[in-house]
Every structure is written in structure tokens, then in C-alpha cells.
Write a protein that holds these residues in place. Structure first.
Motif, mmCIF file in Angstrom:
data_model
loop_
_atom_site.group_PDB
_atom_site.id
_atom_site.type_symbol
_atom_site.label_atom_id
_atom_site.label_comp_id
_atom_site.label_asym_id
_atom_site.label_seq_id
_atom_site.Cartn_x
_atom_site.Cartn_y
_atom_site.Cartn_z
ATOM 1 N N ILE A 51 22.790 52.160 47.067
ATOM 2 C CA ILE A 51 23.380 52.263 45.733
ATOM 3 C C ILE A 51 24.902 52.228 45.856
ATOM 4 C CG2 ILE A 51 23.541 53.627 43.634
ATOM 5 C CD1 ILE A 51 20.717 52.630 44.166
ATOM 6 N N THR A 52 25.506 51.296 45.125
ATOM 7 C CA THR A 52 26.959 51.145 45.114
ATOM 8 C C THR A 52 27.477 51.462 43.721
ATOM 9 O OG1 THR A 52 26.661 49.329 46.687
ATOM 10 C CG2 THR A 52 28.836 49.553 45.713
ATOM 11 N N ASP A 53 28.689 51.962 43.651
ATOM 12 C CA ASP A 53 29.338 52.150 42.346
ATOM 13 C C ASP A 53 29.094 50.898 41.504
ATOM 14 O OD1 ASP A 53 31.568 51.820 40.376
ATOM 15 O OD2 ASP A 53 32.180 53.753 41.165
ATOM 16 N N ASP A 54 28.581 51.079 40.267
ATOM 17 C CA ASP A 54 28.148 49.911 39.497
ATOM 18 C C ASP A 54 29.281 49.022 39.010
ATOM 19 O OD1 ASP A 54 29.160 51.558 37.546
ATOM 20 O OD2 ASP A 54 27.267 51.867 36.498
ATOM 21 N N SER A 55 30.531 49.412 39.244
ATOM 22 C CA SER A 55 31.669 48.553 38.889
ATOM 23 C C SER A 55 32.219 47.798 40.099
ATOM 24 C CB SER A 55 32.787 49.399 38.265
ATOM 25 O OG SER A 55 33.401 50.218 39.260
ATOM 26 N N ALA A 56 31.604 47.969 41.265
ATOM 27 C CA ALA A 56 32.122 47.365 42.496
ATOM 28 C C ALA A 56 32.195 45.850 42.374
ATOM 29 C CB ALA A 56 31.243 47.756 43.683
ATOM 30 N N GLU A 58 41.492 44.548 35.804
ATOM 31 C CA GLU A 58 41.377 44.410 34.357
ATOM 32 C C GLU A 58 39.954 44.716 33.882
ATOM 33 O OE1 GLU A 58 43.974 41.435 31.793
ATOM 34 O OE2 GLU A 58 42.227 40.431 32.663
ATOM 35 N N ALA A 59 38.964 44.380 34.717
ATOM 36 C CA ALA A 59 37.554 44.600 34.361
ATOM 37 C C ALA A 59 37.114 46.039 34.592
ATOM 38 C CB ALA A 59 36.669 43.649 35.166
ATOM 39 N N GLY A 60 37.996 46.878 35.153
ATOM 40 C CA GLY A 60 37.670 48.285 35.344
ATOM 41 C C GLY A 60 36.933 48.587 36.633
ATOM 42 N N SER A 61 37.019 47.716 37.630
ATOM 43 C CA SER A 61 36.337 47.958 38.903
ATOM 44 C C SER A 61 36.972 49.125 39.637
ATOM 45 C CB SER A 61 36.373 46.701 39.776
ATOM 46 O OG SER A 61 35.590 45.681 39.204
ATOM 47 N N ARG A 62 36.112 49.974 40.227
ATOM 48 C CA ARG A 62 36.596 51.134 40.976
ATOM 49 C C ARG A 62 36.436 50.961 42.484
ATOM 50 N NH1 ARG A 62 33.781 53.054 36.507
ATOM 51 N NH2 ARG A 62 31.848 53.105 37.741
ATOM 52 N N VAL A 63 35.764 49.872 42.893
ATOM 53 C CA VAL A 63 35.563 49.594 44.315
ATOM 54 C C VAL A 63 35.719 48.095 44.538
ATOM 55 C CG1 VAL A 63 33.968 49.701 46.270
ATOM 56 C CG2 VAL A 63 33.945 51.529 44.553
ATOM 57 N N PHE A 64 36.513 47.728 45.562
ATOM 58 C CA PHE A 64 36.623 46.341 45.984
ATOM 59 C C PHE A 64 35.907 46.173 47.323
ATOM 60 C CE2 PHE A 64 40.899 45.747 43.596
ATOM 61 C CZ PHE A 64 40.212 45.408 42.437
ATOM 62 N N GLY A 77 43.223 54.281 41.686
ATOM 63 C CA GLY A 77 41.885 54.830 41.803
ATOM 64 C C GLY A 77 40.838 53.832 42.252
ATOM 65 N N ILE A 78 41.253 52.797 42.999
ATOM 66 C CA ILE A 78 40.322 51.752 43.435
ATOM 67 C C ILE A 78 40.116 51.855 44.944
ATOM 68 C CG2 ILE A 78 39.889 49.268 43.583
ATOM 69 C CD1 ILE A 78 41.712 48.946 41.127
ATOM 70 N N SER A 79 38.882 52.097 45.339
ATOM 71 C CA SER A 79 38.536 52.182 46.760
ATOM 72 C C SER A 79 38.316 50.785 47.326
ATOM 73 C CB SER A 79 37.276 53.020 46.959
ATOM 74 O OG SER A 79 37.464 54.339 46.505
#
Length: 570
Positions: A284-289, A341-347, A391-393
Motif C-alpha cells: 500500500i502506497t500513499d494514494d497521491s504518489a 500542483e496535483a497534490g502528490s505527497r510522494v514522488f 511535505g513531499i517524500s
């Protein structure tokens, strides 16, 4: 609404007539505990098949109310029922005979991921199943007795076996619902525990082949390293253990063919729920990744990439940068800004598919090419600020440059598909191999206010500007689509997992161009509106007619942004 007997009468009346007479069948018909609707009739037996839908009430189907109590359970139930229906109709497709597509019965094919599809939509009121039927003909002469077989012999069996609770394996359905609720629980725990992702002990990450997403047989099960192992008490399965990847900067290293990219691939698809037996049910990955990579030749329009690229020799403004043919580094910079811009918290990044000059500049290169002569601020120098100030991992797979060890909070070595936590050892080594001091430009949040534009209507033969022509779409599998005369290339949007998501993106972009673009609304405003309507009303909101056919799956907001940003607008 007409009765099934009236449909039978109509079928008898059109037999042996010219194929267009089939269009008289359009409408809704009451069958035994379901309503069958003929929504669209194909033009001839060689054209795309006809669109059919079936509506059932929860009272008739008998599913427990807790199986459709919220969005999560409705999507899961719809996915389960669609898979059951596909199994049933596969026994009857082409058993009715005729020319061209006569006798075809088909529905969406589901992969390993659980997606919200138009093929089977569950609401508070009931269930709607959508599928395709090739209306039978001999040449272009109607053969309605064969269609009568489909409607009155084949379909009732398939519908009653696939959509009525008493005829299904109740244990398997309960397992699917409980698995989805456990997966959702883990997603919430990620936020609570400041984790970017979780991989359970015993997970099977390798896939069967490059063209199959099913688990590889006899592969090495995942075993988490001791220092990163956490326990989760799931609502249904109980306690499970696995590796929690902390927020921050995580580096995945190891020798070639030891499983680095396999782990990253599992993480990038961990934004979706997976079916039982996939092997990655509890990955399970952060759903905004968002998975990022370079895209030579990418279209970029009015993007503020100054965080990474500045002071170009041609004096081009990188705070509002546009190009028809981006380089690898420029495209990757734009991809990061799109993700922010899309609100991703993980790259998620893989060094192999990234632009080398965008990711890092070694000490020797820094001495040869001075800072004032290099417009690129490498990702190495921005990753820390992305986490601490935005705040982006970052989860990065690296295999060639040791510079990334210096910025990593967590370092995981893949050794024969088994992870080893080598964070402490590498931090000690970093002191022996210091990096040259770097002073990147100050960090700032991108300032993009992109106004979406569209082509002006072409003048008529009399010189007057007419209404713009209605755009036609054609989907090219998962990799992209054409909208009018413009191709939208989505080959490098690696988290698109199904061609039906691509079809939905084409529908959304078409709707935006025809109804929303007015030289006033920004791209984020348009995407936010579309995403809100998707979750409120579904894809039916964007349909041109009074129905939505089978063949669409709802994409994430990240993929909507990615699609719109690659549309080559003026």
C-alpha cells in the motif's frame, strides 16, 4: 417501460429486414427481476457492437447492506460482480451465429487492480451492469431469432448467476469486501504513522512476465528488515507485519537484477487496491504518489520550472515556460511541478528512467562547469527542501551515483529480492566521502496560473466563423488517444494501468474543451471541477447522450493532470 414479451414481438417483426430496422428495439424492457435497456444499436454487423445495460435493485439481488454502504464497498462489489459476469458470458459469446460481430457478448476485462468501472456500477439504489452485444445478421439482413436466443436464453442465465447473492460464492465475496476494508485501513495508518508506503511480509512482488501482471510462481517472498518492520492490526485479517517506508527521502540500492525496480513497480501500483491472490494485496502506497521520469519531446505549456531550471542562455522565462519538444531534464522538471500542483505527497523515481543531468552533478563536473554557467539545479539539491518545505517524500532507486546516500533518511539495499536496511552503515561512509559544498538557489513554491486555451473555430466557406466542430476521440490502448487531429501521448504515465482509464481521460479532456475552457479558468480550477463531478456523479455527467457505455474506468486526479498537461493546446 415495455415488457419482455413486447421485445419478443418486436424481434419477430424485424426478422429478415434490413439491418437499420434493429434501431426500433431501443428502449427499456422489464424482465424477471431486472430491466434490460438497449441503449445504442450498431449501424451494421461489422461496426462496433451495440450497448446494453441491465438494472437490478438491491431488494431483488439480496446483497447485505454493508456490502454497498460506502464508496469503497460499492467499488469492490462492482469489481467482484463484473468478474463474475465476465466468466459467465465467456461461455456464450459467439454462440449466436451470423456475419461480422454477430453473437459477440463482451464486458470489461479486469486486471489485478480494483478500479471503479462503468461496466458494473453500484449505487445506493441498485446495480447497473453495462456490456456489448453484436446483433446477429446474415450479411446485412437481420437474423433476430439468434438475438432472441441471446436476450431470452443466454443473458438470463448469466445475469442470475452473476448478480444475485444467493447464486454467488458468499465466502469469496466477503473476503473481497474485507480485503478492501483492510487495505483502506492501511492507507489511513500510513498518514497516522508518517509512512509513505507499506510492504507486508510474504508479499510476492515479481510478476509472471513483462506482459503479465499476475504473480510469478516460486518467487522469493518479501521479508522486511528488522529495523523497518512494523505491525498493523487490521480490522479483518488481524495482525500483519511488514516494512514501513518512512516519510522523507528513501533510497533503494543494490546490484543489477536484485529487485530494485521490482520493488518500485510494486510501490507505484500500490496506489490501487489489488485482488486476492495478486501477491501485492498489502503493498500500500500513499494514494497521491506519483511516478516521475524524463520524457524527451514532451509538450510543456506555461509551467513554472524555475525551481530546477533558471537563467537559460536564451533568456527564456522559466517561471512561465513553454516548449513543443522538451529535453529530458526539462520534461522531468515539469513533471515534478505537475505533481506538486496535483497534490502528490510522494514522488517515485528510478535513476534508469531519469535524466542524468537533472538528477545529480558530481564534484568534478561542478569544478569544470561553474554554478553560474549551469542553469539546472539538480534534484539531489532539491529533494530535502521538497520534503521539509513542501511535505513531499521521495522514494528513489539508484544504482550508479553515490551522491544520493548523502541526502537519504533511509537506505534499503535489495539483495536477491530481500531488503536490507543499510542506513546506519552508509551514513558512516558518507563522512568518509563528503560532497562538495553546494549552494542552490533559494527554494520557492512554483507559481503557476495556467489558463487553458483551445483552437479557434475555423471560418466557414463564406468567411464567417462558425461553431467549432465537435471533437471525435479515438483511444489507442493504454498509451494515449487522439482528440480531433491532436494526439495525446500518455506512454510515460506509468501508473495508468488500464486502457479504460485512458478512455475516461479522453472523455474528460473532450468535455473540458467543449464546455469549460473560456480563457478565464485556470487548469487547476478545471481539473478540480472535473474531479469533484467524477466523485459526485460519475462518468455519466460527461457523456454526450443519456447513457454511459461500458468501457470506462475512473482515473486519479494525478493522471487527469498528467493528461491535460500533455494536450498540445495553442
Amino acid at each position: 417501460m415495455q415488457s419482455s414479451d413486447q421485445l419478443q414481438t418486436l424481434l419477430h417483426s424485424v426478422n429478415r429486414k434490413s439491418y437499420p430496422a434493429y434501431k426500433s428495439l431501443r428502449g427499456a424492457y422489464q424482465f424477471d427481476r431486472y430491466i434490460l435497456s438497449i441503449d445504442h444499436v450498431q449501424g451494421d454487423p461489422f461496426a462496433s457492437p451495440s450497448h446494453i445495460s441491465v438494472k437490478l435493485t438491491h431488494r431483488d439481488t439480496g446483497f447485505p447492506a454493508e456490502y454497498y454502504k460506502d464508496t469503497l464497498t460499492r467499488i469492490t462489489l462492482g469489481d467482484f460482480l463484473n468478474r463474475q459476469f465476465e466468466q459467465q458470458i465467456s461461455r456464450y459469446t459467439f454462440r449466436a451465429k451470423g456475419s461480422g460481430k454477430s453473437g459477440l457478448i463482451s464486458v470489461s476485462h479486469c486486471g489485478q487492480e480494483v478500479l471503479a468501472r462503468t461496466a458494473c456500477e453500484v449505487t445506493e439504489k441498485g446495480i447497473t451492469a453495462r456490456f456489448f452485444i453484436g446483433f446477429p445478421a446474415n450479411g446485412r439482413t437481420i437474423n433476430s431469432p439468434e438475438l432472441e436466443k441471446i436476450f431470452f436464453d443466454f443473458l438470463p442465465v448469466c445475469i442470475h448467476k452473476a448478480f444475485f447473492y444467493r447464486n454467488l460464492d458468499a465466502g469469496r465475496l466477503k473476503q473481497a469486501i474485507e480485503l478492501a476494508e483492510d487495505q483502506e485501513y492501511i492507507r489511513k495508518e500510513l498518514h497516522r504513522r508518517s509512512l509513505a508506503a507499506f510492504i507486508n511480509d510474504g508479499a510476492i512482488l515479481p510478476r509472471e512476465s513483462g506482459i503479465s501482471s499476475r504473480p510469478m510462481k516460486d518467487s522469493v517472498p518479501f521479508v522486511s528488515p528488522e529495523h523497518l518492520r512494523i505491525s498493523l492490526d487490521l480490522p479483518h485479517k488481524g495482525t500483519i507485519t511488514g516494512m514501513g517506508i518512512p516519510c522523507g527521502i528513501t533510497l533503494i540500492v543494490g546490484g543489477g537484477y536484485h529487485g530494485k525496480s521490482t520493488l518500485l513497480n510494486a510501490l507505484e501500483l500500490g496506489v490501487y487496491n489489488h485482488i486476492s491472490g495478486d501477491g501485492r494485496e498489502y503493498v500500500i502506497t500513499d494514494d497521491s504518489a506519483l511516478k516521475l521520469r524524463s520524457e524527451d519531446g514532451r509538450f510543456i505549456k506555461d509551467v513554472d520550472i524555475s525551481l530546477f531550471i533558471n537563467d537559460l542562455p536564451n533568456k527564456k522565462d522559466t517561471r512561465c515556460f513553454s516548449t513543443e519538444d522538451a529535453s529530458g531534464s526539462t520534461s522531468q522538471a515539469a513533471g515534478i511541478i505537475d505533481g506538486m500542483e496535483a497534490g502528490s505527497r510522494v514522488f517515485l523515481l528510478d535513476e534508469d528512467t531519469s535524466a542524468t543531468n537533472f538528477m545529480v552533478r558530481d564534484s568534478f563536473m561542478q569544478r569544470v562547469i561553474r554554478r553560474e554557467k549551469e542553469p539546472i539545479t539538480p534534484f539531489l539539491e532539491r529533494a530535502r527542501d521538497l520534503y521539509e518545505k513542501a511535505g513531499i517524500s521521495t522514494v528513489l532507486v539508484a544504482g550508479s551515483s553515490g551522491a544520493f546516500f548523502h541526502i537519504a533518511d533511509t537506505v534499503i539495499q535489495m539483495d536477491n529480492y530481500r531488503p536490507v536496511d543499510i542506513t546506519a552503515a552508509t551514513h558512516k561512509l558518507c563522512s568518509e566521502y563528503p560532497l562538495s559544498a553546494a549552494e542552490p538557489p533559494s527554494f520557492h513554491m512554483p507559481d503557476s496560473h495556467r489558463i487553458m486555451t483551445k483552437a479557434k473555430a475555423a471560418p466557414s466557406r463564406h468567411g464567417r466563423t462558425g461553431q467549432p466542430e465537435r471533437l471525435k476521440t479515438k483511444v489507442h490502448g493504454k498509451d494515449g488517444f487522439s482528440l480531433g487531429k491532436i494526439e495525446v501521448d500518455l506512454r510515460y504515465i506509468e501508473q495508468l494501468t488500464d486502457s479504460e482509464q485512458t478512455a475516461s481521460l479522453a472523455l474528460l479532456l473532450k468535455y473540458a474543451i467543449e464546455h469549460l475552457i473560456d480563457e478565464k479558468h485556470t487548469l487547476p480550477e478545471i481539473v478540480a471541477y472535473l474531479d469533484a463531478q467524477l466523485h459526485k456523479q460519475g462518468l455519466a455527467f460527461f457523456s454526450e447522450g443519456n447513457y454511459i457505455p461500458c468501457g470506462y474506468a475512473i482515473p486519479r486526479i494525478q493522471e487527469i493532470y498528467s493528461c491535460f498537461n500533455r494536450y498540445r493546446r495553442p
